[in-house]
Design an enzyme around this catalytic site. Structure first.
Site, PDB file in Angstrom:
ATOM      1  N   TYR A   1       6.184   4.303  -6.319  1.00  0.00           N
ATOM      2  CA  TYR A   1       6.191   3.071  -5.525  1.00  0.00           C
ATOM      3  C   TYR A   1       7.612   2.720  -5.106  1.00  0.00           C
ATOM      4  O   TYR A   1       7.875   2.416  -3.932  1.00  0.00           O
ATOM      5  CB  TYR A   1       5.566   1.940  -6.341  1.00  0.00           C
ATOM      6  CG  TYR A   1       5.639   0.586  -5.683  1.00  0.00           C
ATOM      7  CD1 TYR A   1       4.815   0.274  -4.601  1.00  0.00           C
ATOM      8  CD2 TYR A   1       6.522  -0.393  -6.143  1.00  0.00           C
ATOM      9  CE1 TYR A   1       4.876  -0.965  -3.993  1.00  0.00           C
ATOM     10  CE2 TYR A   1       6.590  -1.633  -5.546  1.00  0.00           C
ATOM     11  CZ  TYR A   1       5.761  -1.923  -4.472  1.00  0.00           C
ATOM     12  OH  TYR A   1       5.832  -3.156  -3.869  1.00  0.00           O
TER      13      TYR A   1
ATOM     14  N   SER B   1      10.316  -4.351  -1.056  1.00  0.00           N
ATOM     15  CA  SER B   1      10.242  -4.847  -2.435  1.00  0.00           C
ATOM     16  C   SER B   1      11.612  -4.762  -3.078  1.00  0.00           C
ATOM     17  O   SER B   1      12.389  -3.832  -2.806  1.00  0.00           O
ATOM     18  CB  SER B   1       9.254  -4.018  -3.261  1.00  0.00           C
ATOM     19  OG  SER B   1       9.350  -4.337  -4.637  1.00  0.00           O
TER      20      SER B   1
END
Length: 237
Positions: free
Chosen positions: A146, A132
């Protein structure tokens, strides 16, 4: 699309979203594809029926089951590690067990899967991790845990690229920005806020990420390794 003809490919997390798009693209490219799923059995069976790929139920949080699945795939040409979860919120109130499960799936699983795949992988093979852009940038609060998992992938691919480089095996991480999926829909409540940070003000399509993965798996990407491949519409610019 025959650029992947004859290649044996395993996609970890291939039943929905980016993973399903990757399965479709690699099958269209002529590869023999198998993919894992955990909770989305109906979606997995639908993708398998549509593409002819083999669906294998495997929980990436279960290291032994994951390693057995990768080992059972034999001598792979490509492994795409897409399985992942997103847990967001105030770090003071997040459930520690949920955070640990995310670490199991997003960090431990990619490492063990990549290492196991490399044991039998054909020389010149490809290890591709879907990370990501949050590994590079945190524009909003509540994504610390995350982001930590996605930053870990950056270090992993750089290290494994050197470990496996003598065999011509490349190791890279694709870092999507906002991408239309069940997890982050293009019409979701956070979409407009995310678009304000982007140069191209829209969510990416899953097939755009899949096309990037197919390029990295192909012959023209043989010298790309240990790299962070960002496709984010300028989210991190």
């Amino acid at each position: 699309m025959t650029d992947l003809a004859g290649k044996t490919v395993l996609v970890l997390g291939g039943s929905r979203g980016i993973g399903a798009a990757i399965v479709r693209r690699f099958v269209a490219g002529g590869a023999k594809v198998s993919f894992t799923y955990s909770g989305s059995e109906a979606a997995a069976l639908a993708i398998a029926a549509e593409t002819g790929a083999e669906a294998i139920k495997t929980d990436s949080a279960d290291r032994d089951a994951l390693v057995a699945t990768v080992a059972g795939a034999g001598a792979l040409d490509v492994i795409v590690i897409n399985a992942g979860i997103a847990l967001m919120g105030d770090p003071l109130t997040l459930d520690p067990d949920a955070v640990d499960r995310m670490i199991d799936i997003n960090v431990r699983a990619p490492y063990h899967a990549a290492v196991e795949a490399a044991r039998k992988m054909n020389d010149g093979g490809r290890i591709i991790v879907i990370g990501s852009v949050n590994g590079d940038r945190i524009p909003f609060p509540g994504v610390t845990a995350y982001t930590m998992t996605k930053s870990a992938m950056q270090g992993m691919v750089r290290g494994l690229a050197r470990d496996f480089g003598p065999r011509g095996i490349t190791v890279n991480v694709i870092q999507p920005g906002p991408t239309d999926s069940d997890m982050n829909p293009a019409d979701g409540p956070m979409a407009d806020l995310m678009h304000t940070t982007m140069a191209i003000k829209r969510h990416a399509r899953a097939d755009e990420i899949a096309e990037y993965a197919a390029y990295l798996a192909g012959p023209h990407a043989a010298m790309i390794t240990g790299a962070l491949q960002t496709i984010d519409g300028g989210f991190g610019a």
